[in-house]
Design an enzyme around this catalytic site. Structure first.
Site, PDB file in Angstrom:
ATOM      1  N   HIS A 223      20.523  45.670  59.881  1.00  0.00           N
ATOM      2  CA  HIS A 223      20.809  46.008  58.473  1.00  0.00           C
ATOM      3  C   HIS A 223      22.312  45.880  58.220  1.00  0.00           C
ATOM      4  O   HIS A 223      22.868  44.803  58.390  1.00  0.00           O
ATOM      5  CB  HIS A 223      20.241  47.413  58.181  1.00  0.00           C
ATOM      6  CG  HIS A 223      20.294  47.872  56.757  1.00  0.00           C
ATOM      7  ND1 HIS A 223      20.485  47.048  55.681  1.00  0.00           N
ATOM      8  CD2 HIS A 223      20.169  49.135  56.245  1.00  0.00           C
ATOM      9  CE1 HIS A 223      20.472  47.759  54.562  1.00  0.00           C
ATOM     10  NE2 HIS A 223      20.292  49.028  54.873  1.00  0.00           N
ATOM     11  N   HIS A 262      15.892  37.518  56.126  1.00  0.00           N
ATOM     12  CA  HIS A 262      15.805  38.690  55.238  1.00  0.00           C
ATOM     13  C   HIS A 262      14.335  39.043  55.046  1.00  0.00           C
ATOM     14  O   HIS A 262      13.486  38.158  54.976  1.00  0.00           O
ATOM     15  CB  HIS A 262      16.434  38.369  53.874  1.00  0.00           C
ATOM     16  CG  HIS A 262      16.831  39.579  53.103  1.00  0.00           C
ATOM     17  ND1 HIS A 262      15.937  40.280  52.339  1.00  0.00           N
ATOM     18  CD2 HIS A 262      18.008  40.231  53.005  1.00  0.00           C
ATOM     19  CE1 HIS A 262      16.565  41.297  51.775  1.00  0.00           C
ATOM     20  NE2 HIS A 262      17.811  41.304  52.170  1.00  0.00           N
ATOM     21  N   ASP A 319      25.317  39.211  54.729  1.00  0.00           N
ATOM     22  CA  ASP A 319      26.235  39.537  55.831  1.00  0.00           C
ATOM     23  C   ASP A 319      26.847  38.318  56.486  1.00  0.00           C
ATOM     24  O   ASP A 319      27.801  38.463  57.274  1.00  0.00           O
ATOM     25  CB  ASP A 319      25.481  40.356  56.893  1.00  0.00           C
ATOM     26  CG  ASP A 319      25.139  41.737  56.357  1.00  0.00           C
ATOM     27  OD1 ASP A 319      23.991  42.176  56.525  1.00  0.00           O
ATOM     28  OD2 ASP A 319      26.016  42.354  55.733  1.00  0.00           O
TER      29      ASP A 319
HETATM   30  C1  SDX Z   1      20.818  43.426  55.089  1.00  0.00           C
HETATM   31  O1  SDX Z   1      16.610  44.805  52.933  1.00  0.00           O
HETATM   32  C2  SDX Z   1      17.760  44.551  52.342  1.00  0.00           C
HETATM   33  O2  SDX Z   1      17.851  44.391  51.150  1.00  0.00           O
HETATM   34  C3  SDX Z   1      18.966  44.527  53.276  1.00  0.00           C
HETATM   35  C4  SDX Z   1      20.267  44.024  52.686  1.00  0.00           C
HETATM   36  C5  SDX Z   1      20.817  44.963  51.652  1.00  0.00           C
HETATM   37  O3  SDX Z   1      21.605  44.517  50.815  1.00  0.00           O
HETATM   38  O4  SDX Z   1      20.545  46.201  51.782  1.00  0.00           O
HETATM   39  O5  SDX Z   1      20.059  42.739  52.116  1.00  0.00           O
HETATM   40  C6  SDX Z   1      21.344  43.908  53.777  1.00  0.00           C
HETATM   41  O6  SDX Z   1      20.483  44.232  55.919  1.00  0.00           O
HETATM   42  C7  SDX Z   1      20.643  41.958  55.306  1.00  0.00           C
HETATM   43  C8  SDX Z   1      19.994  41.606  56.678  1.00  0.00           C
HETATM   44  C9  SDX Z   1      21.068  41.761  57.781  1.00  0.00           C
HETATM   45  N1  SDX Z   1      20.422  41.588  59.137  1.00  0.00           N
HETATM   46  C10 SDX Z   1      20.642  40.486  59.854  1.00  0.00           C
HETATM   47  O7  SDX Z   1      21.285  39.513  59.474  1.00  0.00           O
HETATM   48  C11 SDX Z   1      20.049  40.548  61.256  1.00  0.00           C
HETATM   49  C12 SDX Z   1      19.388  39.214  61.608  1.00  0.00           C
HETATM   50  N2  SDX Z   1      18.185  39.050  60.773  1.00  0.00           N
HETATM   51  C13 SDX Z   1      16.920  39.429  61.358  1.00  0.00           C
HETATM   52  O8  SDX Z   1      16.968  40.473  62.269  1.00  0.00           O
HETATM   53  C14 SDX Z   1      15.806  39.496  60.327  1.00  0.00           C
HETATM   54  O9  SDX Z   1      15.894  38.371  59.554  1.00  0.00           O
HETATM   55  C15 SDX Z   1      15.685  40.731  59.429  1.00  0.00           C
HETATM   56  C16 SDX Z   1      15.613  41.980  60.213  1.00  0.00           C
HETATM   57  C17 SDX Z   1      16.817  40.777  58.464  1.00  0.00           C
HETATM   58  C18 SDX Z   1      14.386  40.589  58.632  1.00  0.00           C
HETATM   59  O10 SDX Z   1      13.440  40.309  59.522  1.00  0.00           O
HETATM   60  P1  SDX Z   1      11.862  40.546  59.353  1.00  0.00           P
HETATM   61  O11 SDX Z   1      11.436  40.484  57.931  1.00  0.00           O
HETATM   62  O12 SDX Z   1      11.486  41.763  60.113  1.00  0.00           O
HETATM   63  O13 SDX Z   1      11.367  39.227  60.002  1.00  0.00           O
HETATM   64  P2  SDX Z   1      11.084  39.048  61.562  1.00  0.00           P
HETATM   65  O14 SDX Z   1      12.156  39.681  62.401  1.00  0.00           O
HETATM   66  O15 SDX Z   1       9.677  39.466  61.781  1.00  0.00           O
HETATM   67  O16 SDX Z   1      11.260  37.458  61.738  1.00  0.00           O
HETATM   68  C19 SDX Z   1      10.217  36.551  61.298  1.00  0.00           C
HETATM   69  C20 SDX Z   1      10.460  35.278  62.096  1.00  0.00           C
HETATM   70  C21 SDX Z   1      10.515  35.539  63.609  1.00  0.00           C
HETATM   71  O17 SDX Z   1      10.136  34.359  64.246  1.00  0.00           O
HETATM   72  P3  SDX Z   1       8.619  34.262  64.842  1.00  0.00           P
HETATM   73  O18 SDX Z   1       8.463  35.404  65.819  1.00  0.00           O
HETATM   74  O19 SDX Z   1       7.689  34.388  63.635  1.00  0.00           O
HETATM   75  O20 SDX Z   1       8.585  32.883  65.505  1.00  0.00           O
HETATM   76  O21 SDX Z   1      11.750  34.740  61.761  1.00  0.00           O
HETATM   77  C22 SDX Z   1      12.578  34.748  62.916  1.00  0.00           C
HETATM   78  C23 SDX Z   1      11.979  35.737  63.870  1.00  0.00           C
HETATM   79  O22 SDX Z   1      12.339  35.442  65.204  1.00  0.00           O
HETATM   80  N3  SDX Z   1      13.915  35.214  62.488  1.00  0.00           N
HETATM   81  C24 SDX Z   1      15.059  34.756  62.985  1.00  0.00           C
HETATM   82  C25 SDX Z   1      16.058  35.456  62.289  1.00  0.00           C
HETATM   83  N4  SDX Z   1      15.504  36.311  61.428  1.00  0.00           N
HETATM   84  C26 SDX Z   1      14.171  36.144  61.551  1.00  0.00           C
HETATM   85  N5  SDX Z   1      15.330  33.837  63.938  1.00  0.00           N
HETATM   86  C27 SDX Z   1      16.639  33.630  64.200  1.00  0.00           C
HETATM   87  N6  SDX Z   1      17.672  34.252  63.591  1.00  0.00           N
HETATM   88  C28 SDX Z   1      17.405  35.170  62.623  1.00  0.00           C
HETATM   89  N7  SDX Z   1      18.407  35.797  62.040  1.00  0.00           N
END
Ligand code: SDX
Length: 382
Positions: A223, A262, A319
Site C-alpha cells: 500500500h 492495483h 507510487d
Molecule cells: C496504493 O487501493 C488503493 O486505492 C491504494 C492506493 C491509494 O491511493 O490508496 O492507490 C495506493 O497502495 C497503490 C498500490 C501500491 N502497491 C504496490 O505498488 C505494490 C506492488 N503491487 C502489487 O502488490 C499489487 O498490484 C497490489 C497489491 C497493488 C494489488 O494486487 P491484487 O489486486 O491483490 O492483485 P494480485 O496480487 O492478486 O496480482 C494479480 C496478478 C498476479 O499474477 P498471477 O498470480 O495471477 O500470475 O498480477 C500480478 C500478480 O503476481 N501482479 C504483479 C504486480 N502486481 C500484481 N506482478 C508483478 N509486479 C506487480 N507489481
C-alpha cells in the site's frame, strides 16, 4: 457444519458502503474527488482547497477558504510533550511508527478529543491535517540530527512543510511540486488504510484512534510503503542499461515490481500519468542522481507496460513515479510514506465522518474450516 460459502478473499470486489467522496473508474483509469476530475484539481487547485472540497463536499468561496486556511495555519505547532516523545523515538523507530505514535498522543492535548459531534470531528480533522504535516517534517529533522523548526504561518501548507523540513523557505516551484503531490495522494475511496480507519471508527471509537489505525495500515509495501520500495528498486538497478535485465529477472522470479498494479485500476492510474509529466522535466535536471533515476524509471515503465500492461492489466500506480520527484525537492526516501500519510489524512477523516452519518459496525464473517468437539487431553497424557 454449513456448506462452504463463496469467500471474497481480501473483500475483493465487495461493496460495503456508499460514498460521495471519490469516484474511481478502474477500467477507464479515471479518478474524481467530489465530482471533479483529478486532472482539473491538480492543474488548478491547492492542497488546502482540495482538503476543503473533500471535507465539506464543495469548492470554498474566498471567505470560506480564508477561514479554513486560518484554522490550518494556527494548528501547525507541535505540543512540546509530543515533540519530546518524537525526539526520543524517531532516531530508533521507523518514521511511520513515530508518526503513528505522535498522532495517537494528540487526544491528551485536545479539548475536543472525546466529543464525537460532527462539528468537533471537523475541528479535529483540520488540526490533524496540519499536525501530521508538521510531524512528518519534524521526524525528518530529528533523524537528520537537526533542530526542530517551528512552523511559519505566512507560508502555504506545502511551503510550510518544506520550510519545517529544510529550515529554509522553499522555491515556489518546489512548494508547487509538493502541493500537487499532496493533492494526488489526498483521497482514494476505500483503499486499505481508509477501510482500516473506518473499521476502527465503526465501533464508535474516536477519530484519533481511527486515523491511528489508518496510519498503521498505510505503512505496508503493498500500500503506501510502495513509493519507498519503488525508489529502492531504482537504486538497486543502479544504471539505466541494467533496467531491462533487472525487470526480466524480477518477473521470472515472480517478484512484485513495486509501484505497479492495483486492486481497482486495470488501466493506467491517472495520478501516475500526472506525476510522470514531472519526469519529462527531470530528464534534464541539474542533478546527475535525479537524471539517472529518471532514465531508469522511464525504461522500467516501458518494459513493464510491454510485458504486463495490456496482457495482465498491470500498469504504473501512484507510487511508481514519486521517487525522482521527491528526490528532486529534497525529500528523504524514509519520509515518502509519512508524506503519503500527511496527504491521505484528509481522506481518512472525510470518510470517517461520512460513515458515522449512517454508522454500522464492521464485522464480516470468516468460514471456520478447523476441527470441532475435540476431547481435552490432560498434560500428563500429552
Ligand atoms: C496504493 O487501493 C488503493 O486505492 C491504494 C492506493 C491509494 O491511493 O490508496 O492507490 C495506493 O497502495 C497503490 C498500490 C501500491 N502497491 C504496490 O505498488 C505494490 C506492488 N503491487 C502489487 O502488490 C499489487 O498490484 C497490489 C497489491 C497493488 C494489488 O494486487 P491484487 O489486486 O491483490 O492483485 P494480485 O496480487 O492478486 O496480482 C494479480 C496478478 C498476479 O499474477 P498471477 O498470480 O495471477 O500470475 O498480477 C500480478 C500478480 O503476481 N501482479 C504483479 C504486480 N502486481 C500484481 N506482478 C508483478 N509486479 C506487480 N507489481
Amino acid at each position: 457444519m454449513t456448506d462452504k460459502p463463496i469467500i471474497d478473499h481480501g473483500l475483493e470486489g465487495v461493496y460495503y458502503t456508499e460514498s460521495k467522496i471519490a469516484m474511481i473508474d478502474g477500467h477507464l483509469g479515471r479518478l474524481y474527488y467530489r465530482g471533479y476530475p483529478i486532472e482539473t484539481l491538480a492543474q488548478n487547485s491547492s492542497f488546502e482547497e482540495v482538503c476543503y472540497l473533500i471535507l465539506y463536499g464543495k469548492l470554498p468561496s474566498m471567505m470560506e477558504l480564508d477561514s479554513f486556511n486560518y484554522q490550518l495555519r494556527n494548528s501547525r505547532e507541535i505540543n512540546p510533550s509530543v515533540l519530546a516523545v518524537m525526539t526520543e523515538m524517531a532516531q530508533k523507530a521507523d518514521p511511520m511508527d513515530t508518526l503513528r505514535t505522535a498522532i495517537s498522543m494528540l487526544p491528551g492535548y485536545d479539548i475536543d478529543a472525546y466529543d464525537n459531534s460532527n462539528e468537533a470531528n471537523m475541528r479535529k480533522s483540520i488540526r490533524l491535517i496540519s499536525q501530521v504535516a508538521s510531524m512528518t517534517a519534524a521526524i525528518g529533522r530529528i533523524r537528520g540530527g537537526k533542530e526542530y523548526v517551528a512552523p511559519d504561518s505566512s507560508l502555504s501548507h506545502s511551503g510550510n512543510f518544506l520550510y519545517m523540513l529544510n529550515g529554509a523557505k522553499p522555491t515556489e516551484n518546489d512548494a508547487r511540486v509538493i502541493d500537487i503531490m499532496m493533492i494526488l495522494h489526498a483521497e482514494h475511496g476505500s483503499n486499505a488504510s481508509t477501510f482500516t480507519t473506518i473499521a476502527a471508527g465503526s465501533t464508535l471509537s474516536d477519530i484519533y484512534a481511527a486515523v491511528t489505525a489508518g496510519i498503521a495500515a498505510l505503512k505496508g509495501p503493498l500500500h503506501g510503503g510502495a513509493d519507498e520500495a519503488a525508489l529502492k528498486m531504482l537504486y538497486a538497478i543502479g544504471e539505466p542499461e541494467n533496467t531491462e535485465q533487472y525487470i526480466e529477472d524480477a518477473l521470472a522470479g515472480r517478484k512484485k515490481v513495486m509501484g505497479f498494479g492495483h486492486r481497482v485500476y486495470k488501466a493506467y492510474d491517472p495520478r501516475a500519468r500526472i506525476i510522470k509529466a514531472f519526469l519529462e522535466e527531470l530528464q534534464h535536471s541539474s542533478s546527475e542522481e535525479v537524471k539517472k533515476l529518471t532514465a531508469i524509471e522511464l525504461r522500467a515503465e516501458k518494459i513493464m507496460v510491454e510485458r504486463l500492461g495490456n496482457q495482465k492489466g498491470i500498469w504504473p500506480n501512484v507510487d511508481f513515479f514519486s521517487g525522482p520527484v521527491y528526490v528532486s525537492v529534497g525529500i528523504p526516501l524514509e519520509l515518502f510514506t509519512p508524506l503519503f500519510a500527511a496527504s491521505r489524512m484528509v481522506g481518512w477523516c472525510a470518510h470517517m465522518m461520512e460513515y458515522w452519518q449512517d454508522n454500522r459496525l464492521i464485522r464480516p464473517l470468516d468460514y471456520y474450516s478447523g476441527e470441532l468437539d475435540l476431547k481435552y487431553v490432560p498434560m500428563s497424557e500429552r
